[in-house]
Every structure is written in C-alpha cells, then in structure tokens.
Design an enzyme around this catalytic site. Structure first.
Site, PDB file in Angstrom:
ATOM      1  N   ASP A 478       0.993   5.468   7.024  1.00 55.37           N
ATOM      2  CA  ASP A 478       0.217   4.263   6.733  1.00 55.37           C
ATOM      3  C   ASP A 478      -0.818   4.001   7.825  1.00 55.37           C
ATOM      4  O   ASP A 478      -0.728   4.536   8.935  1.00 55.37           O
ATOM      5  CB  ASP A 478       1.190   3.076   6.619  1.00 55.37           C
ATOM      6  CG  ASP A 478       0.724   2.049   5.599  1.00 55.37           C
ATOM      7  OD1 ASP A 478      -0.478   1.988   5.326  1.00 55.37           O
ATOM      8  OD2 ASP A 478       1.585   1.299   5.089  1.00 55.37           O
ATOM      9  N   ASP A 548      -2.103  -0.857  -3.112  1.00 58.91           N
ATOM     10  CA  ASP A 548      -0.940  -1.743  -3.028  1.00 58.91           C
ATOM     11  C   ASP A 548      -0.752  -2.532  -4.316  1.00 58.91           C
ATOM     12  O   ASP A 548       0.266  -3.189  -4.502  1.00 58.91           O
ATOM     13  CB  ASP A 548      -1.106  -2.728  -1.861  1.00 58.91           C
ATOM     14  CG  ASP A 548      -0.618  -2.125  -0.556  1.00 58.91           C
ATOM     15  OD1 ASP A 548       0.066  -1.090  -0.596  1.00 58.91           O
ATOM     16  OD2 ASP A 548      -0.929  -2.698   0.505  1.00 58.91           O
TER      17      ASP A 548
HETATM   18  C1  GLA Z   1       1.069  -1.252   3.591  1.00 62.07           C
HETATM   19  C2  GLA Z   1       1.377  -0.256   2.498  1.00 62.07           C
HETATM   20  C3  GLA Z   1       2.569  -0.709   1.707  1.00 62.07           C
HETATM   21  C4  GLA Z   1       3.751  -0.851   2.629  1.00 62.07           C
HETATM   22  C5  GLA Z   1       3.413  -1.808   3.756  1.00 62.07           C
HETATM   23  C6  GLA Z   1       4.496  -1.845   4.797  1.00 62.07           C
HETATM   24  O1  GLA Z   1       0.610  -2.445   3.067  1.00 62.07           O
HETATM   25  O2  GLA Z   1       0.259  -0.066   1.685  1.00 62.07           O
HETATM   26  O3  GLA Z   1       2.861   0.193   0.670  1.00 62.07           O
HETATM   27  O4  GLA Z   1       4.103   0.402   3.131  1.00 62.07           O
HETATM   28  O5  GLA Z   1       2.207  -1.449   4.401  1.00 62.07           O
HETATM   29  O6  GLA Z   1       4.198  -2.682   5.837  1.00 62.07           O
END
Ligand code: GLA
Length: 742
Positions: A478, A548
């Site tokens: 990430d 997301d």
């Molecule tokens: C980001 C990612 C999510 C998740 C969160 C965790 O927003 O896109 O899928 O992994 O971080 O903090």
C-alpha cells in the site's frame, strides 16, 4: 521490422499492421513523417514533409525562408532555435543558457529490446519478437549525447520509446525537461480521452475536443495518482469503442508525469509524455547518464476496444513478468472492510475457515497487524507482529492458515511511517521534509525518503526478515499519501530536483530486491485503492487494488475506465458487504460477484454475516471463477455499453480463437415495461453456431447473428414486470456464457 533508406535517411518501423516513420532533416535534426496504419515499404517518403514560406517565422539559415523548426514536424524537439512550442528536452549548462539543438550522429539496430536499468519496461523473450533502433543525437555545443530508442513489436501494434542522455563534456549540465516521447502529428482533428477522478472514483473516462493550445493531464504528487492516470488517447470524433482510428499513449512509470497535446496555430499536434518537468531537475556531471521511463504508443483502426486490446496483450505478457505472469491468480479474502484495525487471531482464523469452506484459496491480513497499530495514528514502520492480537506472531498465524490448506498474504505500507513508531524514533531523519518548514501529514503519516539507499535498506531488512521466516505468499503493498515538502537531507541543493524521481527508483529497487529474494511472491499494488495504478507498477506487481470503492455499481465505471489501458488480470476486484462501506448501497450478491469476477477476484467480507443461501451463492461464484479465470485473464476484452453514458454497463471477454465468450451485462436502475434490447457482441466466428446460457434462458445462435443482430438480453422488465421467475429490481446483472457448439 525496421528498414533504413540510407540515401534519404528515412527509418521505417513496421510490423505489417502499423508503420512509424521518421527521417534525418537536412539540418540534421530528426523529423517525424508518419504514424498509423501500415504503409507499404516503397522507399520514397520525403514528399510527405510539409514545408512552406510563412511570414514572421524564425528560420534556421539565411537565404532559406522555409526551414524553421516552428513548422517542421519533429521527433524530439528542443527550444531556442526557432521552435516556439513546448520542447521534449530542456537542458541548462553552467553558462545559464537553456538552448539546445540536436544533430543526428548515426544509429544502431538491436534485435529484441534492451533492458532499462532500474526502471520498469516492456521486454522480449525471443529476439525476433521485436526490433529496436537507437538513434544517436548530439548537442555538440554542449557535448550532450542523446540516444532515442524505438522498439516495434511483432505481435502487438505498439512502439516503445525511451531516451538516454550522457554528458560527454567536462562541465555540469542540468536536465530540466526530458520527455520519454514526443511526436508531431500532421493534424489535430482529435478528441483526447483521459482517465481522471479522485479517491474511490478513479479513472473516469473524460473526453474533450482538442483546440489550439494545450490539453494536458499530469501529476505532481509523487505518485501517478487517483486524479489523472499516466495514459491518454487521441481519437477521431467518429471513433467509437468498436471502430475508427485511435492512438493510445501510456507511460511505464509510477511517479510525477505529464501527458500533453499541444495544437499549434497551423493545426499541427505535438504529443508528449514523460516525467513531469515541474519540480524536475537532474544534474549530469561529466560522463553521467540519465534514462527516461518508457512510453508506449499504440495505434488502432478498430476503435477504443482495439487500442485497449493492444495494451492488454503487451502489458499482460511483456510488461507483467515472473512467476505469476501466466499463473492462475488465487481467489483471496481480505479482512480490511470487515474488521479494519479491530481483530485478533481467533477472528482471523474464523474468517479463514469459513472462506476455505467456500473454496477461497488465500487469506490476506490487512492493516493493523504490527507495532502499536490500533488506528491510523501509530505503528507504521514497525513491521513486527502485534503480540496482543497475534500471540504466535505472523509466523504462527501463517502456519495455521497454511494448515487449513490456504495460502497466507500480508499487508505492508513499506514507504511510510507514523511519527509515533519505533522506526521513526530511531530514524527521525529518514522522512521526506524540507528543513525549517512544517511537515504536512496525510492520514497521520509521513513518507520515507526512498531516494536514500540506507532508508530502502532498512525497510528491506525488516521485510526480508519476516518474509524469510513466515510462509507469506502474497503482499498487498500500500501507499496511502502523496508526497509534500519534497526534499532529501542526503542530497545537496543542486540535486533536490531529482528527489521525486530518485524516490521512485528506490521504490522500484525495493520491489526488485524482494522479487529477487522471493521470486514466487505475488505482489498486489495499492495506493488508497487506485492511486498508483499504472504500467510501472505492473512490472513488479501483476495485480493492483483497483479502488477502495468496492460497490458493484461504482465498480462498473471504475473497471470500465481502467480497462482502457490495463488488462483484467491486473484489476483487483472483490465482493464486499452490503450496505456498501463507501456508498451505502445494497446490491444483489450476484451482481457483486459478476462485476468482481472480471478481475483478480476475491472477497472483502466477514462471510459469517451471510445467510446460508448467500453462502451457497459464494461457493458457486468461487467455483465459477476458478473454472473460468484463465479464460477471463487471457481472453480479448471488449467494452460494450458504457456506464458513463447510460443505464447499463456491459463488457465481454472472448477467447482469441472465438471459441467462447462471456458477456456481463448490468442494468443500473430498474425500469418498468422497458423496450426489447439486443446487444451486439464482438470477437466471435461468424459461421460458428454457439450455445448461449443466460441466467434464466438459453438458446443457440450463429456468430454473425450475435455480432450483427445481437445477443437478446434477458430483461425482466421488458413486456411485463412480473413475467417469469426473475426479479425486477435495481442493480441486476446477468453473465451470458457463449460457447461454440461442436
Ligand atoms: C488503504 C487501502 C485499503 C486498506 C487500507 C488499510 O486505504 O486502499 O484497501 O488496505 O489502506 O489501512
């Protein structure tokens, strides 16, 4: 595939379907001649050069009023010697002058393609898959060598370009602008297509008419960004998804970029793509060199779908690489949307057991497993298990997951720290910030200075230790904030313009080192969803978390837009809980499954929350995906109905040999007593009889009927609201399987 007319100095790159031509002008700069549908190799092309006397033009030599770079179409233009459009190159010497002028020196032919050290790039496996020509240019006054590299692929209608600079002089030079490609097209009667958006609504398709002046998209956030993707296309006004001419341009890079189309006052169109010159300045000492990221240019006369298919083929097979490139991707379950930071080992094992029961193959533990990470304020950077949540550590949990017969995956955010972390307390000087200025945060976190090798080493050390001890088959990588106050304490003032790019080189280096050490590791890239969903990441991570936003209806648009340049095999797509976390919408679980299964499929769900009936549907979805995943990943993809333009989103995957297809059709809002609807398909054999199985009905039809008359849609509200056993409600979708009858 590449021929050179030595007399006229014309280079012709052609694979029989597309041609790209350029020549050496009598001024020795490189001129552009043609890019598009293949031209026969007749040998004479210089009549295509358009040159005219125009008053008020700055010309190159006295006595000649027609030779001006302002009016000659070029390949890699410079500023300061009669061209007043934006240049591809800007380089400043110690004398303060930023003018340059390139002259042709010679060329070298290369079988296949050269590797770009430290950068992601397309590649060949056999020498005859592609041919490369490198054109040596020089600014003799500055002693700057510029090598323009062009690769044409045998089986894909694409040309890859990059540029290498070497300072052959004794002084220091500063590259202020070093685009990866530039091309001057003879007219500007195009619309530009860009993929723009924001967090959770990435890559919306935006179309605008080109006008005199500049049309551009860019990023200066340190990553390619949710806001604009490093891709754009130029299509004729009558080009559709299915027909017409289109050029696609994509940058194989994950940092700051600029994609620009400049229409001059004579309707000549200059297209360029590369690292964003804003904030960029690269110091080249004597004998230093710099290589730009790669740009890929595609031409198709088969509409936007034709362009996308070229990108998909190239990026799936000759950009993505390694162990997972051709392997079926595991169906995974990720705990993030179900638990966020609040879980313990028992919860996770319960999750995994239920998932296993449904046929899911991998359990992925998301954020919150390490350090003091109970919310987003603490712990980033401390890549050691939180023993309160995981008493046996990651090693223990991974063992237990493996014992269930599943693979184990883990979330990392390697490029970041919270100030409230041991890592930051030990290395407060490791973050990107400008001395004397406040440091802005994003989600309470700070960006590690990956331009410094010791910082990358420190992160690598922690990750290596964990990956070598625990059975980790996958990581979700990430990156949850943009860079601000960009500055590195390790570099002098005159190299601060290098930091954004050096940061990306550090990110690529960490990926490369991990893949060297653990070649079977599957990396899924992520950046708050799709904030770094680009061709650069695809070289290391064959799949990425697309957004997301996991709502199936929002995903229609997000996945539709993403498919303009990126193949289905790389689009992470999961079934999540309802009401949806991001938009609060309730959609049928079938629709969530149908939309997600045209991607790298998984779940983002506490499956214990589902009814027995829904669990049976999940089992069927998983089984369906497993049975079809190779076909979905490797088939030709066609967008059929745009969710940006109407009440339906529809797309199709067809086997390259036309033996089968799968069409996914989603009606967004229900309607009463609507019209009969047919949907013309693509990619079938016209004389082949197919069996079509929808959700309620099945029938047989020939390929030409399905492609011309169309697939008859099962629309429960057509004719009668209550007809049949179907439901009439919002957000219904049907997957049609179309298989050749033998
Ligand atoms: C980001 C990612 C999510 C998740 C969160 C965790 O927003 O896109 O899928 O992994 O971080 O903090």
């Amino acid at each position: 595939m590449i021929t050179v007319d030595e007399r006229d100095k014309v280079f012709h790159l052609s694979n029989g379907r597309i041609s790209y031509l350029f020549y050496v002008m009598d001024t020795e700069q490189l001129g552009h001649l043609y890019f598009g549908k293949a031209l026969d190799k007749r040998g004479k092309y210089l009549h295509m050069v358009e040159k005219a006397y125009r008053p008020m033009t700055t010309c190159i030599r006295e006595g000649d009023l027609c030779t001006s770079y302002e009016h000659l179409r070029q390949e890699y233009p410079c500023y300061g010697t009669s061209d007043y459009r934006y240049p591809a190159l800007e380089v400043q010497g110690e004398d303060g002058s930023s003018i340059s002028s390139l002259k042709y020196q010679g060329y070298e032919m290369i079988k296949g393609k050269r590797h770009l050290a430290g950068l992601p790039a397309t590649y060949t496996e056999e020498d005859d898959e592609a041919a490369t020509v490198e054109i040596m240019m020089k600014d003799t006054w500055r002693n700057l060598e510029v090598v323009l590299s062009y690769t044409i692929f045998r089986d894909v209608d694409a040309i890859a370009r990059s540029v290498r600079f070497v300072n052959r002089g004794g002084g220091v030079l500063f590259l202020d602008r070093a685009m990866s490609m530039s091309v001057d097209m003879p007219d500007a009667d195009y619309q530009s297509v860009q993929l723009s958006g924001a967090w959770s609504r990435e890559r919306s398709v935006k179309v605008r008419d080109l006008e005199t002046g500049i049309t551009s998209v860019s990023s200066m956030r340190g990553h390619s960004s949710h806001h604009h993707n490093p891709f754009f296309a130029l299509k004729r006004k009558n080009t559709t998804e299915r027909s017409g001419e289109v050029y696609g341009f994509s940058l194989v890079y994950s940092g700051n970029f600029l994609a620009q189309a400049e229409v001059d006052n004579y309707q000549v169109l200059r297209v360029m793509l590369g690292i964003n010159p804003f904030g960029f300045r690269w110091k080249l000492g004597p004998q230093d060199s710099f290589t730009t990221p790669e740009a890929v240019m595609v031409f198709s006369a088969q509409g936007l779908n034709g362009m996308s298919r070229q990108f998909h083929r190239l990026y799936r097979k000759r950009l993505a690489r390694g162990y997972w490139r051709d392997r079926e991707r595991p169906v995974l379950i990720n705990n993030w949307e179900a638990t966020q930071f609040d879980f313990d080992e028992n919860d996770l094992l319960r999750f995994a057991r239920k998932a296993k029961e449904c046929g899911i193959e991998m359990f992925v533990l998301d954020d919150g497993w390490f350090g003091e990470r109970n919310d987003d304020k603490k712990g980033l950077g401390d890549w050691k298990a939180n023993r309160d949540k995981l008493p046996d550590g990651i090693e223990g949990l991974a063992e237990k997951i493996e014992a269930l017969g599943m693979k184990f995956g883990l979330w990392f955010e390697p490029e970041m720290v919270n100030m409230d972390s041991d890592f930051f307390r030990d290395h407060p000087d490791y973050i990107i910030r400008t001395p004397g200025r406040d440091a802005s945060h994003g989600r309470n976190q700070y960006v590690l200075d990956f331009s410094r090798k010791e910082v990358v080493d420190a992160v690598y050390g922690q990750m290596y230790e964990l990956l070598s001890k625990a059975k980790i088959s996958y990581i979700k990588w990430d990156m949850n904030r943009s860079i601000s106050e960009c500055y590195s304490a390790a570099y002098p003032a005159d190299q601060q313009g290098e930091i954004f790019h050096r940061y990306m080189l550090g990110v690529y280096d960490l990926h490369e080192r991990l893949l060297q050490a653990f070649p079977e590791l599957l990396i899924e890239s992520c950046s708050s969803g799709g904030g770094r969903f680009d061709a650069g990441m695809l070289y290391y991570a064959p799949q990425g978390w697309t957004s997301d936003d996991s709502d199936a209806i929002e995903r229609l648009k997000i996945q539709y837009g993403t498919s303009f340049s990126y193949p289905l095999s790389c689009m992470g797509a999961h079934v999540s809980a309802c009401p949806n976390e991001q938009v609060g919408r309730r959609t049928p679980i079938e629709t969530r499954g149908n939309v997600a299964c045209t991607g790298a499929f998984g779940y983002e769900h506490d499956l214990d929350q589902l009814s027995d009936e829904e669990i049976e549907i999940v089992k069927k979805q998983v089984a369906f995906y497993k049975e079809n995943r190779r076909f979905i990943a490797e088939g030709d993809f066609y967008r059929l109905l745009s969710p940006f333009e109407g009440n339906f989103g529809a797309w199709e995957v067809a086997a390259e040999d036309g033996s089968r297809a799968m069409a996914t059709v989603t009606r967004i809002l229900s309607e009463v007593n609507g019209p009969y609807r047919r949907l013309p398909l693509c990619g079938l054999r016209k004389d082949q009889e197919y069996h079509i199985a929808g959700r309620y009905n099945s029938y047989d039809a020939y390929g030409d009927e399905l492609m011309q008359y169309g697939l008859i849609l099962e629309d429960r509200s057509s004719g009668s609201v209550t007809e049949g056993n179907g439901r009439c409600e919002d957000f219904l979708s049907v997957v049609y399987e179309i298989k050749a009858k033998f």
